[in-house]
Design a protein around this motif. Structure first.
Motif, PDB file in Angstrom:
ATOM      1  N   MET A   1       0.815  -1.184   0.000  1.00  0.00           N
ATOM      2  CA  MET A   1       0.000   0.000   0.000  1.00  0.00           C
ATOM      3  C   MET A   1       0.863   1.253   0.000  1.00  0.00           C
ATOM      4  N   ALA A   2       1.351   1.670   1.166  1.00  0.00           N
ATOM      5  CA  ALA A   2       2.110   2.911   1.260  1.00  0.00           C
ATOM      6  C   ALA A   2       3.358   2.681   2.102  1.00  0.00           C
ATOM      7  N   THR A   3       4.324   3.565   1.917  1.00  0.00           N
ATOM      8  CA  THR A   3       5.535   3.514   2.721  1.00  0.00           C
ATOM      9  C   THR A   3       5.378   4.450   3.901  1.00  0.00           C
ATOM     10  N   ILE A   4       5.699   3.949   5.090  1.00  0.00           N
ATOM     11  CA  ILE A   4       5.617   4.708   6.332  1.00  0.00           C
ATOM     12  C   ILE A   4       7.017   4.755   6.926  1.00  0.00           C
ATOM     13  N   LEU A   5       7.429   5.940   7.402  1.00  0.00           N
ATOM     14  CA  LEU A   5       8.744   6.105   8.023  1.00  0.00           C
ATOM     15  C   LEU A   5       8.572   6.301   9.518  1.00  0.00           C
ATOM     16  N   LEU A   6       9.221   5.447  10.313  1.00  0.00           N
ATOM     17  CA  LEU A   6       9.220   5.563  11.764  1.00  0.00           C
ATOM     18  C   LEU A   6      10.564   6.121  12.202  1.00  0.00           C
ATOM     19  N   VAL A   7      10.541   7.245  12.937  1.00  0.00           N
ATOM     20  CA  VAL A   7      11.770   7.898  13.367  1.00  0.00           C
ATOM     21  C   VAL A   7      11.798   7.950  14.885  1.00  0.00           C
ATOM     22  N   GLY A   8      12.770   7.278  15.484  1.00  0.00           N
ATOM     23  CA  GLY A   8      12.900   7.265  16.930  1.00  0.00           C
ATOM     24  C   GLY A   8      13.904   6.221  17.365  1.00  0.00           C
ATOM     25  N   THR A   9      14.113   6.135  18.678  1.00  0.00           N
ATOM     26  CA  THR A   9      15.116   5.218  19.199  1.00  0.00           C
ATOM     27  C   THR A   9      14.538   4.113  20.074  1.00  0.00           C
ATOM     28  N   ASP A  10      13.247   4.123  20.332  1.00  0.00           N
ATOM     29  CA  ASP A  10      12.606   3.107  21.156  1.00  0.00           C
ATOM     30  C   ASP A  10      12.276   1.897  20.279  1.00  0.00           C
ATOM     31  N   GLU A  11      13.257   1.030  20.103  1.00  0.00           N
ATOM     32  CA  GLU A  11      13.132  -0.078  19.157  1.00  0.00           C
ATOM     33  C   GLU A  11      11.961  -1.018  19.443  1.00  0.00           C
ATOM     34  N   PRO A  12      11.730  -1.442  20.693  1.00  0.00           N
ATOM     35  CA  PRO A  12      10.583  -2.340  20.927  1.00  0.00           C
ATOM     36  C   PRO A  12       9.242  -1.681  20.557  1.00  0.00           C
ATOM     37  N   LEU A  13       9.077  -0.420  20.899  1.00  0.00           N
ATOM     38  CA  LEU A  13       7.841   0.289  20.565  1.00  0.00           C
ATOM     39  C   LEU A  13       7.677   0.403  19.059  1.00  0.00           C
ATOM     40  N   LEU A  14       8.733   0.818  18.368  1.00  0.00           N
ATOM     41  CA  LEU A  14       8.666   0.983  16.919  1.00  0.00           C
ATOM     42  C   LEU A  14       8.433  -0.340  16.201  1.00  0.00           C
TER      43      LEU A  14
ATOM     44  N   LEU B   1      -3.590   5.611  15.043  1.00  0.00           N
ATOM     45  CA  LEU B   1      -2.515   5.809  14.071  1.00  0.00           C
ATOM     46  C   LEU B   1      -2.829   5.094  12.763  1.00  0.00           C
ATOM     47  N   ILE B   2      -3.288   3.864  12.841  1.00  0.00           N
ATOM     48  CA  ILE B   2      -3.623   3.108  11.632  1.00  0.00           C
ATOM     49  C   ILE B   2      -4.746   3.804  10.867  1.00  0.00           C
ATOM     50  N   ALA B   3      -5.731   4.333  11.586  1.00  0.00           N
ATOM     51  CA  ALA B   3      -6.820   5.065  10.940  1.00  0.00           C
ATOM     52  C   ALA B   3      -6.323   6.349  10.294  1.00  0.00           C
ATOM     53  N   LEU B   4      -5.395   7.054  10.948  1.00  0.00           N
ATOM     54  CA  LEU B   4      -4.825   8.277  10.371  1.00  0.00           C
ATOM     55  C   LEU B   4      -4.047   7.975   9.095  1.00  0.00           C
ATOM     56  N   VAL B   5      -3.249   6.921   9.119  1.00  0.00           N
ATOM     57  CA  VAL B   5      -2.477   6.541   7.935  1.00  0.00           C
ATOM     58  C   VAL B   5      -3.423   6.207   6.789  1.00  0.00           C
ATOM     59  N   ALA B   6      -4.489   5.468   7.083  1.00  0.00           N
ATOM     60  CA  ALA B   6      -5.470   5.137   6.042  1.00  0.00           C
ATOM     61  C   ALA B   6      -6.122   6.393   5.478  1.00  0.00           C
ATOM     62  N   ALA B   7      -6.423   7.353   6.352  1.00  0.00           N
ATOM     63  CA  ALA B   7      -7.049   8.605   5.905  1.00  0.00           C
ATOM     64  C   ALA B   7      -6.102   9.424   5.032  1.00  0.00           C
ATOM     65  N   VAL B   8      -4.834   9.474   5.391  1.00  0.00           N
ATOM     66  CA  VAL B   8      -3.849  10.219   4.597  1.00  0.00           C
ATOM     67  C   VAL B   8      -3.685   9.560   3.225  1.00  0.00           C
ATOM     68  N   CYS B   9      -3.606   8.245   3.206  1.00  0.00           N
ATOM     69  CA  CYS B   9      -3.480   7.526   1.927  1.00  0.00           C
ATOM     70  C   CYS B   9      -4.705   7.765   1.046  1.00  0.00           C
ATOM     71  N   GLU B  10      -5.878   7.711   1.631  1.00  0.00           N
ATOM     72  CA  GLU B  10      -7.107   7.940   0.866  1.00  0.00           C
ATOM     73  C   GLU B  10      -7.186   9.380   0.372  1.00  0.00           C
ATOM     74  N   ARG B  11      -6.793  10.336   1.221  1.00  0.00           N
ATOM     75  CA  ARG B  11      -6.801  11.747   0.819  1.00  0.00           C
ATOM     76  C   ARG B  11      -5.856  11.976  -0.355  1.00  0.00           C
ATOM     77  N   ALA B  12      -4.664  11.383  -0.290  1.00  0.00           N
ATOM     78  CA  ALA B  12      -3.701  11.534  -1.386  1.00  0.00           C
ATOM     79  C   ALA B  12      -4.238  10.911  -2.670  1.00  0.00           C
ATOM     80  N   ARG B  13      -4.886   9.776  -2.543  1.00  0.00           N
ATOM     81  CA  ARG B  13      -5.456   9.104  -3.704  1.00  0.00           C
ATOM     82  C   ARG B  13      -6.621   9.913  -4.290  1.00  0.00           C
ATOM     83  N   ALA B  14      -7.494  10.433  -3.441  1.00  0.00           N
ATOM     84  CA  ALA B  14      -8.677  11.166  -3.901  1.00  0.00           C
ATOM     85  C   ALA B  14      -8.326  12.504  -4.547  1.00  0.00           C
ATOM     86  N   THR B  15      -7.265  13.137  -4.061  1.00  0.00           N
ATOM     87  CA  THR B  15      -6.886  14.439  -4.611  1.00  0.00           C
ATOM     88  C   THR B  15      -5.902  14.325  -5.752  1.00  0.00           C
ATOM     89  N   GLY B  16      -5.452  13.112  -6.053  1.00  0.00           N
ATOM     90  CA  GLY B  16      -4.494  12.924  -7.136  1.00  0.00           C
ATOM     91  C   GLY B  16      -3.077  13.274  -6.750  1.00  0.00           C
TER      92      GLY B  16
END
Length: 136
Positions: A1-14, A108-123
């Motif tokens: 689907m989409a590429t997501i970038l995780l930036v941080g140092t808390d490896e277990p959480l990420l 977070l998963i819902a936000l990512v889905a919304a951003v992907c859909e917004r990008a798709r809908a607006t071209g």
């Protein structure tokens, strides 16, 4: 689907967040510093950059290259001392959300889905700008 970038140092959480995002079909890249994040993002532009609240204390978080229509999301780890870090006003305005992970991973998963859909809908998911006019 989409590429997501995780930036941080808390490896277990990420890693847990990456598994949640991967389960719904997203590709996840990791970076521990902003320099690494920019390098990873230039190779493959993420639609969402999820940045540690502690690392986003200055405006460098806004310099991460995103895919057209992309968004910046900040996160704090539950119970961490990150709550005391203050953010630059530009970062606060530029972030789509400020979440507490892992508690808000479903949001977070819902936000990512919304951003992907917004990008798709607006071209905005594809860029028709000629290479000579693109800002690198």
């Amino acid at each position: 689907m989409a590429t997501i970038l995780l930036v941080g140092t808390d490896e277990p959480l990420l890693e847990g967040v990456a598994q949640s995002l991967g389960a719904v079909g997203h590709g996840v890249r990791f970076a521990a510093t902003f320099a690494d994040a920019v390098e990873v993002a230039l190779a493959e532009r993420p639609i969402v950059a999820i940045v540690s609240h502690a690392l986003a204390a200055d405006a460098r978080a806004l310099g991460i290259p995103l895919a057209p229509g992309g968004a910046l999301v900040l996160y704090r780890s539950g119970g961490a001392s990150e709550r005391t870090a203050s953010l630059a006003p530009a970062v606060v305005r530029g972030a789509l959300a400020d979440l507490t992970l892992p508690l808000e991973r479903h949001r977070l998963i819902a936000l990512v889905a919304a951003v992907c859909e917004r990008a798709r809908a607006t071209g905005r998911e594809r860029r028709d700008t000629p290479p000579e006019l693109r800002a690198y």
